[in-house]
Design a protein around this motif. Structure first.
Motif, PDB file in Angstrom:
ATOM      1  N   SER A 435       0.810  -1.219   0.000  1.00  0.00           N
ATOM      2  CA  SER A 435       0.000   0.000   0.000  1.00  0.00           C
ATOM      3  C   SER A 435       0.838   1.261   0.000  1.00  0.00           C
ATOM      4  O   SER A 435       0.333   2.346   0.241  1.00  0.00           O
ATOM      5  CB  SER A 435      -0.964  -0.005   1.192  1.00  0.00           C
ATOM      6  OG  SER A 435      -0.255  -0.233   2.382  1.00  0.00           O
ATOM      7  N   LEU A 438      -0.370   4.618  -1.720  1.00  0.00           N
ATOM      8  CA  LEU A 438      -1.792   4.580  -2.050  1.00  0.00           C
ATOM      9  C   LEU A 438      -2.561   5.513  -1.130  1.00  0.00           C
ATOM     10  O   LEU A 438      -2.219   5.683   0.035  1.00  0.00           O
ATOM     11  CB  LEU A 438      -2.330   3.160  -1.894  1.00  0.00           C
ATOM     12  CG  LEU A 438      -1.790   2.135  -2.891  1.00  0.00           C
ATOM     13  CD1 LEU A 438      -2.443   0.780  -2.668  1.00  0.00           C
ATOM     14  CD2 LEU A 438      -2.050   2.600  -4.321  1.00  0.00           C
ATOM     15  N   THR A 443      -5.828   2.161  -0.127  1.00  0.00           N
ATOM     16  CA  THR A 443      -5.197   1.300   0.873  1.00  0.00           C
ATOM     17  C   THR A 443      -6.216   0.325   1.443  1.00  0.00           C
ATOM     18  O   THR A 443      -5.980  -0.881   1.532  1.00  0.00           O
ATOM     19  CB  THR A 443      -4.626   2.165   2.012  1.00  0.00           C
ATOM     20  OG1 THR A 443      -3.681   3.063   1.442  1.00  0.00           O
ATOM     21  CG2 THR A 443      -3.951   1.311   3.056  1.00  0.00           C
ATOM     22  N   VAL A 446      -6.947  -2.304  -1.116  1.00  0.00           N
ATOM     23  CA  VAL A 446      -5.896  -3.308  -1.283  1.00  0.00           C
ATOM     24  C   VAL A 446      -5.899  -4.299  -0.133  1.00  0.00           C
ATOM     25  O   VAL A 446      -5.767  -5.501  -0.327  1.00  0.00           O
ATOM     26  CB  VAL A 446      -4.526  -2.625  -1.397  1.00  0.00           C
ATOM     27  CG1 VAL A 446      -3.409  -3.619  -1.168  1.00  0.00           C
ATOM     28  CG2 VAL A 446      -4.391  -1.991  -2.761  1.00  0.00           C
ATOM     29  N   ARG A 447      -6.058  -3.802   1.064  1.00  0.00           N
ATOM     30  CA  ARG A 447      -6.087  -4.728   2.208  1.00  0.00           C
ATOM     31  C   ARG A 447      -7.257  -5.695   2.068  1.00  0.00           C
ATOM     32  O   ARG A 447      -7.115  -6.884   2.320  1.00  0.00           O
ATOM     33  CB  ARG A 447      -6.176  -3.950   3.515  1.00  0.00           C
ATOM     34  CG  ARG A 447      -4.872  -3.221   3.773  1.00  0.00           C
ATOM     35  CD  ARG A 447      -4.872  -2.446   5.059  1.00  0.00           C
ATOM     36  NE  ARG A 447      -3.682  -1.600   5.091  1.00  0.00           N
ATOM     37  CZ  ARG A 447      -3.456  -0.654   5.967  1.00  0.00           C
ATOM     38  NH1 ARG A 447      -4.340  -0.418   6.929  1.00  0.00           N
ATOM     39  NH2 ARG A 447      -2.366   0.064   5.917  1.00  0.00           N
ATOM     40  N   GLU A 469      -0.808  -2.015   9.559  1.00  0.00           N
ATOM     41  CA  GLU A 469      -1.232  -2.808   8.409  1.00  0.00           C
ATOM     42  C   GLU A 469      -1.072  -4.296   8.703  1.00  0.00           C
ATOM     43  O   GLU A 469      -1.960  -5.104   8.469  1.00  0.00           O
ATOM     44  CB  GLU A 469      -0.398  -2.418   7.188  1.00  0.00           C
ATOM     45  CG  GLU A 469      -0.722  -3.221   5.948  1.00  0.00           C
ATOM     46  CD  GLU A 469      -0.211  -2.537   4.682  1.00  0.00           C
ATOM     47  OE1 GLU A 469      -1.043  -1.966   3.971  1.00  0.00           O
ATOM     48  OE2 GLU A 469       1.011  -2.563   4.428  1.00  0.00           O
TER      49      GLU A 469
END
Ligand SMILES: Nc1ncnc2c1ncn2[C@@H]1O[C@H](COP(=O)(O)OP(=O)(O)OP(=O)(O)O)[C@@H](O)[C@H]1O
Ligand SMILES: [Mg+2]
Lengths: 513, 373
Positions: A435, A438, A443, A446-447, A469
């Motif tokens: 990430s 981003l 973000t 993506v997670r 994260e």
């Protein structure tokens, strides 16, 4: 300096407009920077931040609009003009000469480099700058040996050494470790206080913006949508301004029953470029449906470990088994075919090709695929469809699939790489700083994608320097310190403090290793 | 720069279409002709007349045109030999040596059939010509492969390596054709034995069949780069070796392949010039000149931006100017080599014009600006 001079903006931009084929990157932007202030520029990926900074630094000429420095109109034909006016810039993507030493990089390209033949004197001057702002870096190291954070410092030193009074930092923390970030922020604050150096600051990390900036300008689709004093802002309000809707800062954790092992690593030893052992015998297993978070300060062997797993670096000893196949001695391509999906940290030089269109960039992970390659002929039409689909699904801001990779904004390029790798439905996803760069929305997206991959039965190795994260989505957390795991901790027992201590080289019982 | 009410600024291009690149090249050619006109004036010759002579001889004369086409074909092969590695980011300047190797290999086939004994030997064209063509490709391929192998395996500097191979092959040719060499002409004279007429290359409309081969290879290369997996890998490697390695592209195979293939095509140039061009049919004592001409493949490749199709008109122009230039020089009794002088000026202008591939001139009307800059 009198009170009056102090409140007058050092730099103002009026009506800056810049168009690229198919997009208006900057659309009538006005803003001012006051002396001694830290002024954050925020915006989603592709909002036009980098473009604006490039214009202020003379890299691009605006189609419309003016720039004033201390009230006087200036026109930058090239970065040299900007440097002359005391503007320094640290780019989103590092631009150092890898084969040169730190000191050479700082000194070379100095407008007066011709007259500075005396490296030793230069060294003293740079050392003084370091002390003043709290930078620590080995001047004799070659740049390719440095971590991202160290490179960042070198870039800043280079700008300061050239006499920058206005320092532009584009995404300064996106590739930095928490520790490095801390150091950088301290230095930035020191600069703002001491030198009246003015620091426009672009970042997607909202807590950082809140902590250190004085004012914020928010861009959306090339326009200024908000200007505010930081003390009136909250994380939520900033995110709302940027995205235009409320952003949830939570990723849905999903528990799934782990399946059979996908990646088995036994006693892996890997050497670094500098010649020492960067990974000193690690063993671990990642199963279907698991996210394995590698937590650590960069430079503790993560890079070498990942490269060994991807086939880019020969291990000294040990074994790597991917989906039941011993891939220890197989070349990268065989690993991709066995189910590897690797999202590299260096998206500019490794993850993409700037002179390739997005279609060609997507093909980097598909050119060998049966479905895209019939008897040595590539199916570009299919690749184009795939690219369009990925652009749509991952919300990539771009005029279309035939745009060159280098014309994408940093975050959007990252999205293309992620999209391309994940769309292969790999058995093992190696996500190295997925990430970085981003925006908040992306973000979160993506997670969620990584969690989705795991739910669909992939094994995920997540490398991140952002402990949040890691803790948010990992099932296992392995703090790495000097090439060894300090333990492998199940998510339920992975408390922030404990992992933080382990990352600093203590085992789970708090005993130094 | 200010001219009247307009100010002109240079701006970095963000993109360049194939069409723009072509028009820049055309402008460069016109510029060359203009500049070279002064040289003609200096020599007391009307440039208009000189150019009419050059172009009409090179492209519209029944003696000149075949010469032009033969040079065109030769240049095209050597250009491809440059382009293939260039697309992979590598410099092949060994087309000369590869071309010599091709010529020697073709003559080795003739030698094996005993052709150096007698000029009037009756050989089976259907067998010997294909063998010669294959041998020439193989010869060039081996020399190219040496460079490719060392590049791929040990990352040796390919420029130095191909340059050295050029020297070696130059002396090898000399060794083979001079007194006592295997390929020496029975009459001495420091050149090779002559081709028996029974194996002269077939002509298509007065042009050796190698012309057709050259054009077909151009299209094949275009297809290679545009459509195939290998072409994709070559381009990826050329633009970013690191990204290529990440993506699993074999970083030995690609350098090796491009040099190998490039060498094979350069070898064809050797077959073409020494065994297919009417009136030559031997490795002449001035073979070194053709070695020099082969280097123009580098220039043609650079100008056409390594595009195989675009290289065709460029090679044709170079071939025509060199033939036409040589002709006016003789006809007008000029004291210097017009052909190479013209190519030289063209080369310099084209290289200078490469600047415009990266920058463009934009006009800013001063009326709109408020004056002080
Ligand atoms: N050289 C260029 N040619 C064409 N389009 C470009 C170019 N540079 C930027 N763009 C486009 O302009 C827009 C703004 O890009 P910019 O890099 O300024 O975004 P950004 O706000 O810095 O985004 P990020 O957070 O992802 O870095 C994007 O849509 C991008 O595709
Ligand atoms: Mg950016």
């Amino acid at each position: 300096m009198t009170q009056e001079e102090k409140s007058q903006p050092v730099l103002s931009a009026r009506g800056i407009t810049k168009r690229f084929p198919g997009v208006v990157a900057n659309d009538g932007i006005d803003f001012d920077i006051r002396p001694g202030e830290i002024h954050a520029i925020l915006g989603e990926n592709g909002a036009g931040k980098t473009t604006l900074m490039n214009i202020l630094f003379g890299l691009y000429q605006p189609d419309e609009g003016e720039i004033y420095i201390h009230g006087e109109k200036v026109e930058f034909k090239s970065p040299l003009d900007a440097i002359e006016h005391g503007i320094g810039m640290v780019h989103q993507h590092r631009k150092l000469v890898e084969a040169h030493t730190v000191l050479e990089n700082i000194v070379l390209g100095h407008p007066h480099a011709g007259t500075i033949l005396n490296l030793r004197r230069a060294e003293q001057e740079v050392r003084k700058l370091c002390e003043e702002y709290g930078f620590k870096v080995d001047f004799r190291a070659k740049v390719w040996q440095l971590s991202e954070g160290e490179k960042q410092m070198v870039e800043i030193l280079k700008a300061l050494y050239r006499g920058a009074k206005i320092l532009i930092l584009d995404e300064p923390t996106s590739a930095l470790t928490p520790v490095e970030t801390r150091l950088l922020l301290d230095s930035v604050q020191a600069m703002a206080k001491k030198d009246l150096a003015i620091v426009p600051f672009i970042t997607h990390k909202l807590p950082i913006v809140l902590e250190i900036s004085d004012r914020v300008t928010v861009l959306r689709k090339g326009k200024v949508v908000a200007r505010l004093e930081t003390r009136h802002a909250t994380e939520k309000s900033l995110a709302r301004e940027m995205v235009g809707r409320d952003v949830l800062f939570r990723v849905e954790r999903q528990e799934v029953e782990p399946g059979k092992p996908v990646l088995e690593v036994e006693d892996l030893v890997v050497q670094s470029d500098k010649g020492f052992l960067a990974v000193e015998g690690v063993s671990f297993t990642i199963r279907e449906g698991e996210i394995f978070g590698l937590a650590g300060v960069s430079g503790n062997g993560q890079q070498e470990l990942v490269e060994a797993l991807a086939g880019l670096r020969k291990p000294v000893s040990g074994r790597i088994v991917l989906d039941g196949v011993d891939v220890t001695h197989l070349p990268p391509l065989e690993r991709w075919k066995t189910g590897l999906g690797y999202i590299p940290a260096d998206r500019i030089h490794m993850g993409s090709i700037g002179d390739f269109t997005l279609v060609e960039n997507v093909l980097l992970n598909y050119y060998f695929d049966q479905e895209y390659n019939r008897g040595g002929i590539l199916d570009y039409r299919k690749a184009r469809q795939m690219t369009e689909q990925l652009i749509e699904e991952f919300n990539v801001a771009t005029p279309g699939p035939d745009v060159l990779g280098r014309n994408l904004s940093g975050g959007n390029l990252q999205k293309v790489i992620l999209a391309r790798v994940l769309s292969r439905r790999p058995r093992l996803v190696i996500a190295d700083l997925p990430s970085q760069g981003l925006d908040v929305g992306a973000t979160e997206f993506v997670r969620n994608k990584l969690v989705e991959a795991k739910v669909n039965g992939a094994a995920v190795l997540l490398i991140s320097e952002d402990l949040d994260e890691i803790l948010d989505i990992s099932d296992w957390v392995a703090p790495i310190y000097e090439g060894r795991f300090m333990g492998i901790v199940p998510a339920a027992e992975a408390e922030r403090e404990k992992i933080g201590v382990m990352m600093a080289g203590y085992n789970a019982e708090g005993v130094a290793q | 720069m200010k001219i009247g009410k307009n100010e002109f600024k240079l701006e970095k291009r963000t993109s360049l279409s194939g069409w723009q690149a072509t028009s820049i090249a055309v402008l460069a050619v016109l510029m060359t002709l203009f500049l070279f006109g002064f040289i003609f004036l200096q020599a007391g010759i009307s440039p208009g007349m000189a150019y009419r002579e050059i172009f009409s001889y090179a492209f519209a004369n029944k003696h000149g045109l075949p010469l032009t086409l033969n040079r065109f074909i030769f240049l095209l092969f050597t250009t491809y030999a440059f382009i293939l590695p260039a697309r992979a980011g590598l410099w092949n300047i060994g087309m000369t040596g590869q071309m010599y190797a091709g010529a020697l290999s073709a003559f080795a086939v003739l030698y094996a059939f005993g052709a150096q004994q007698s000029k009037s030997l009756e050989l089976s064209a259907g067998l010997v010509i294909p063998l010669m063509v294959l041998a020439s490709m193989l010869g060039g391929l081996v020399i190219g492969a040496i460079a490719g192998y060392f590049k791929g395996k040990f990352d040796t500097n390919e420029i130095v390596l191909t340059m050295m191979l050029n020297f070696i092959l130059f002396w090898l040719v000399s060794f083979m054709i001079k007194e006592g060499g295997l390929f020496m002409n029975p009459g001495g004279r420091g050149e090779s034995f002559e081709l028996p007429p029974s194996v002269y290359a077939p002509l298509i409309g007065g042009v050796p069949f190698t012309g057709l081969v050259a054009v077909l290879i151009g299209f094949a290369l275009e297809f290679l780069f545009d459509r195939t997996q290998l072409g994709y890998q070559i381009k990826a490697f050329g633009k970013s070796p690191r990204a290529a390695r990440y993506a699993g592209i074999d970083t030995f195979k690609i350098p090796f392949m491009v040099f190998l293939l490039g060498g094979a095509i350069a070898g064809l140039a050797g077959y073409h010039y020494f065994a297919a061009v009417p009136g030559v049919y031997k490795i002449a004592r001035n073979y070194g000149q053709f070695g020099d001409l082969a280097f123009y493949g580098i220039i043609c490749g650079l100008i056409s931006q390594s595009n195989p199709l675009a290289s065709m008109p460029v090679a044709l122009l170079f071939g025509g100017l060199s033939i036409g230039g040589r002709f006016v020089q003789g006809k007008l009794h000029m004291a210097f080599g017009v052909d190479y002088a013209l190519l030289g000026v063209l080369m310099i202008t084209l290289v200078a014009f490469q600047f415009f591939y990266r920058y463009r001139i934009v006009r800013v009307s001063l009326d709109e600006e408020d004056g002080h800059a």
